[in-house]
Scaffold this motif. Structure first.
Motif, PDB file in Angstrom:
ATOM      1  N   ASP A   1      30.630  46.874  34.917  1.00  0.00           N
ATOM      2  CA  ASP A   1      30.594  45.988  33.764  1.00  0.00           C
ATOM      3  C   ASP A   1      30.502  44.538  34.208  1.00  0.00           C
ATOM      4  O   ASP A   1      31.073  44.162  35.238  1.00  0.00           O
ATOM      5  N   LEU A   2      29.803  43.722  33.426  1.00  0.00           N
ATOM      6  CA  LEU A   2      29.786  42.280  33.681  1.00  0.00           C
ATOM      7  C   LEU A   2      31.186  41.707  33.507  1.00  0.00           C
ATOM      8  O   LEU A   2      31.601  40.807  34.222  1.00  0.00           O
ATOM      9  N   VAL A   3      31.904  42.242  32.541  1.00  0.00           N
ATOM     10  CA  VAL A   3      33.270  41.813  32.238  1.00  0.00           C
ATOM     11  C   VAL A   3      34.158  43.046  32.290  1.00  0.00           C
ATOM     12  O   VAL A   3      33.795  44.096  31.759  1.00  0.00           O
ATOM     13  N   GLN A   4      35.298  42.935  32.908  1.00  0.00           N
ATOM     14  CA  GLN A   4      36.146  44.093  33.182  1.00  0.00           C
ATOM     15  C   GLN A   4      37.030  44.529  32.024  1.00  0.00           C
ATOM     16  O   GLN A   4      37.786  45.493  32.161  1.00  0.00           O
ATOM     17  N   TRP A   5      36.969  43.861  30.900  1.00  0.00           N
ATOM     18  CA  TRP A   5      37.873  44.161  29.795  1.00  0.00           C
ATOM     19  C   TRP A   5      37.096  44.529  28.549  1.00  0.00           C
ATOM     20  O   TRP A   5      36.099  43.901  28.220  1.00  0.00           O
ATOM     21  N   ALA A   6      37.580  45.533  27.840  1.00  0.00           N
ATOM     22  CA  ALA A   6      37.024  45.838  26.518  1.00  0.00           C
ATOM     23  C   ALA A   6      37.437  44.710  25.588  1.00  0.00           C
ATOM     24  O   ALA A   6      38.527  44.152  25.724  1.00  0.00           O
ATOM     25  N   THR A   7      36.570  44.352  24.673  1.00  0.00           N
ATOM     26  CA  THR A   7      36.871  43.235  23.772  1.00  0.00           C
ATOM     27  C   THR A   7      36.892  43.693  22.328  1.00  0.00           C
ATOM     28  O   THR A   7      36.190  44.627  21.947  1.00  0.00           O
TER      29      THR A   7
ATOM     30  N   SER B   1      30.184  32.190  22.037  1.00  0.00           N
ATOM     31  CA  SER B   1      29.566  31.949  23.355  1.00  0.00           C
ATOM     32  C   SER B   1      30.584  31.371  24.334  1.00  0.00           C
ATOM     33  O   SER B   1      30.528  31.652  25.532  1.00  0.00           O
ATOM     34  N   GLU B   2      31.553  30.599  23.830  1.00  0.00           N
ATOM     35  CA  GLU B   2      32.585  30.038  24.708  1.00  0.00           C
ATOM     36  C   GLU B   2      33.443  31.136  25.320  1.00  0.00           C
ATOM     37  O   GLU B   2      33.749  31.117  26.517  1.00  0.00           O
ATOM     38  N   VAL B   3      33.836  32.109  24.509  1.00  0.00           N
ATOM     39  CA  VAL B   3      34.664  33.212  25.007  1.00  0.00           C
ATOM     40  C   VAL B   3      33.867  34.065  25.985  1.00  0.00           C
ATOM     41  O   VAL B   3      34.359  34.455  27.038  1.00  0.00           O
ATOM     42  N   ARG B   4      32.597  34.340  25.657  1.00  0.00           N
ATOM     43  CA  ARG B   4      31.760  35.133  26.575  1.00  0.00           C
ATOM     44  C   ARG B   4      31.626  34.427  27.917  1.00  0.00           C
ATOM     45  O   ARG B   4      31.743  35.053  28.973  1.00  0.00           O
ATOM     46  N   CYS B   5      31.387  33.117  27.895  1.00  0.00           N
ATOM     47  CA  CYS B   5      31.267  32.348  29.142  1.00  0.00           C
ATOM     48  C   CYS B   5      32.567  32.375  29.940  1.00  0.00           C
ATOM     49  O   CYS B   5      32.552  32.515  31.168  1.00  0.00           O
TER      50      CYS B   5
ATOM     51  N   LEU C   1      34.933  34.735  29.886  1.00  0.00           N
ATOM     52  CA  LEU C   1      35.115  36.070  30.451  1.00  0.00           C
ATOM     53  C   LEU C   1      34.172  36.299  31.632  1.00  0.00           C
ATOM     54  O   LEU C   1      34.566  36.854  32.660  1.00  0.00           O
ATOM     55  N   MET C   2      32.918  35.883  31.497  1.00  0.00           N
ATOM     56  CA  MET C   2      31.960  36.022  32.599  1.00  0.00           C
ATOM     57  C   MET C   2      32.429  35.238  33.810  1.00  0.00           C
ATOM     58  O   MET C   2      32.387  35.728  34.938  1.00  0.00           O
ATOM     59  N   GLY C   3      32.890  34.005  33.584  1.00  0.00           N
ATOM     60  CA  GLY C   3      33.354  33.166  34.681  1.00  0.00           C
ATOM     61  C   GLY C   3      34.542  33.773  35.409  1.00  0.00           C
ATOM     62  O   GLY C   3      34.648  33.684  36.637  1.00  0.00           O
ATOM     63  N   GLU C   4      35.434  34.409  34.663  1.00  0.00           N
ATOM     64  CA  GLU C   4      36.620  35.003  35.270  1.00  0.00           C
ATOM     65  C   GLU C   4      36.311  36.282  36.051  1.00  0.00           C
ATOM     66  O   GLU C   4      37.003  36.602  37.008  1.00  0.00           O
ATOM     67  N   ASP C   5      35.261  37.017  35.650  1.00  0.00           N
ATOM     68  CA  ASP C   5      35.019  38.324  36.256  1.00  0.00           C
ATOM     69  C   ASP C   5      33.801  38.386  37.187  1.00  0.00           C
ATOM     70  O   ASP C   5      33.598  39.387  37.863  1.00  0.00           O
ATOM     71  N   ALA C   6      32.995  37.334  37.235  1.00  0.00           N
ATOM     72  CA  ALA C   6      31.772  37.367  38.043  1.00  0.00           C
ATOM     73  C   ALA C   6      32.061  37.609  39.518  1.00  0.00           C
ATOM     74  O   ALA C   6      31.345  38.363  40.183  1.00  0.00           O
ATOM     75  N   ALA C   7      33.112  37.015  40.053  1.00  0.00           N
ATOM     76  CA  ALA C   7      33.428  37.180  41.475  1.00  0.00           C
ATOM     77  C   ALA C   7      33.747  38.631  41.809  1.00  0.00           C
ATOM     78  O   ALA C   7      33.375  39.134  42.880  1.00  0.00           O
ATOM     79  N   PHE C   8      34.427  39.323  40.898  1.00  0.00           N
ATOM     80  CA  PHE C   8      34.761  40.730  41.127  1.00  0.00           C
ATOM     81  C   PHE C   8      33.501  41.586  41.175  1.00  0.00           C
ATOM     82  O   PHE C   8      33.325  42.417  42.068  1.00  0.00           O
ATOM     83  N   LEU C   9      32.582  41.370  40.232  1.00  0.00           N
ATOM     84  CA  LEU C   9      31.326  42.117  40.232  1.00  0.00           C
ATOM     85  C   LEU C   9      30.512  41.795  41.481  1.00  0.00           C
ATOM     86  O   LEU C   9      29.945  42.689  42.106  1.00  0.00           O
ATOM     87  N   ALA C  10      30.462  40.538  41.862  1.00  0.00           N
ATOM     88  CA  ALA C  10      29.727  40.151  43.076  1.00  0.00           C
ATOM     89  C   ALA C  10      30.283  40.874  44.293  1.00  0.00           C
ATOM     90  O   ALA C  10      29.522  41.365  45.136  1.00  0.00           O
ATOM     91  N   GLU C  11      31.587  40.949  44.402  1.00  0.00           N
ATOM     92  CA  GLU C  11      32.214  41.642  45.540  1.00  0.00           C
ATOM     93  C   GLU C  11      31.840  43.119  45.547  1.00  0.00           C
ATOM     94  O   GLU C  11      31.557  43.694  46.601  1.00  0.00           O
ATOM     95  N   GLN C  12      31.820  43.749  44.378  1.00  0.00           N
ATOM     96  CA  GLN C  12      31.406  45.154  44.301  1.00  0.00           C
ATOM     97  C   GLN C  12      29.967  45.318  44.786  1.00  0.00           C
ATOM     98  O   GLN C  12      29.660  46.234  45.553  1.00  0.00           O
ATOM     99  N   LEU C  13      29.082  44.451  44.343  1.00  0.00           N
ATOM    100  CA  LEU C  13      27.673  44.563  44.704  1.00  0.00           C
ATOM    101  C   LEU C  13      27.435  44.265  46.181  1.00  0.00           C
ATOM    102  O   LEU C  13      26.532  44.829  46.790  1.00  0.00           O
ATOM    103  N   LYS C  14      28.237  43.401  46.751  1.00  0.00           N
ATOM    104  CA  LYS C  14      28.074  43.051  48.164  1.00  0.00           C
ATOM    105  C   LYS C  14      28.635  44.115  49.088  1.00  0.00           C
ATOM    106  O   LYS C  14      28.120  44.334  50.179  1.00  0.00           O
ATOM    107  N   SER C  15      29.708  44.789  48.678  1.00  0.00           N
ATOM    108  CA  SER C  15      30.446  45.605  49.647  1.00  0.00           C
ATOM    109  C   SER C  15      30.491  47.101  49.376  1.00  0.00           C
ATOM    110  O   SER C  15      30.982  47.849  50.211  1.00  0.00           O
ATOM    111  N   GLU C  16      29.979  47.564  48.253  1.00  0.00           N
ATOM    112  CA  GLU C  16      30.151  48.975  47.902  1.00  0.00           C
ATOM    113  C   GLU C  16      28.938  49.857  48.207  1.00  0.00           C
ATOM    114  O   GLU C  16      28.896  51.004  47.784  1.00  0.00           O
TER     115      GLU C  16
END
Length: 196
Positions: free
Chosen positions: A77-83, A92-96, A98-113
């Motif tokens: 998921d782009l964002v790790q939480w159900a909304t 759009s502020e809330v979406r931004c 949530l994306m900002g808070e979770d982007a690093a986690f998704l990036a780490e998954q894509l880089k290392s998994e």
């Protein structure tokens, strides 16, 4: 949640919940409970998956010899939480945020998994992914096979090794997505994936 907004419980439950973990808040989870949460995520498609949603994507995965149900594909998921409300109903502020808070986690998954292919389902997902990671996707020839609005198709690389394939039509929520369109898209995905 069920259609009335009640948390699924017992045999109907899909993932770990505070109730199933006997916790009042996630911050109190022990390492053993964190392991339980991860195990339940890995077993999601063996437990009680939301087939109405995921089976729409299974055809796309099968074109890559992958499957949710054989543990050869995973859902990220782009964002790790159900909304609540759903994503489209958030500002759009809330979406931004949530994306900002979770982007690093998704990036780490894509880089290392060891993920080889990333499929992006729908125009909104493509937009948020490319904005969050600065990934450039080339627009390919659209699908226009059944007299309906064209499905735009995109491809590119993320993190230097993940082949990204996206399409503009959200397969679960776009009105009138036909079986023929799904199969045409699956064939296109297989073609893109096999072209090096």
């Amino acid at each position: 949640m069920d259609s009335q907004g009640r948390l699924l419980d017992g045999e109907a439950r899909r993932l770990a919940t505070l109730k199933s973990l006997k916790l009042d808040q996630l911050e109190n989870a022990t390492p053993a409970l964190a392991e339980t949460i991860a195990e339940e995520c890995a077993e999601y498609f063996e437990r009680n998956p939301y087939r109405k949603w995921f089976d729409q994507l299974e055809v796309m995965l099968n074109s890559l010899d992958a499957s949710y149900y054989k543990r050869t594909a995973c859902h990220l998921d782009l964002v790790q939480w159900a909304t609540e409300p759903k994503w489209g109903g958030l500002s759009s502020e809330v979406r931004c945020q949530l994306m900002g808070e979770d982007a690093a986690f998704l990036a780490e998954q894509l880089k290392s998994e060891g993920i080889r292919f990333l499929l992006l389902n729908g125009r909104s997902v493509i937009k948020h992914f490319t904005e969050a990671f600065g990934t450039h996707l080339l627009e390919l020839e659209p699908l226009c096979d059944d007299g309906r609005a064209a499905t735009r198709v995109f491809s590119g690389l993320a993190f230097n090794h993940v082949r990204v394939i996206g399409w503009s039509t959200n397969l679960q929520s776009s009105f009138g997505v036909t079986t023929a369109r799904r199969h045409s898209l699956a064939n296109r995905i297989a073609e893109i994936a096999s072209a090096k």
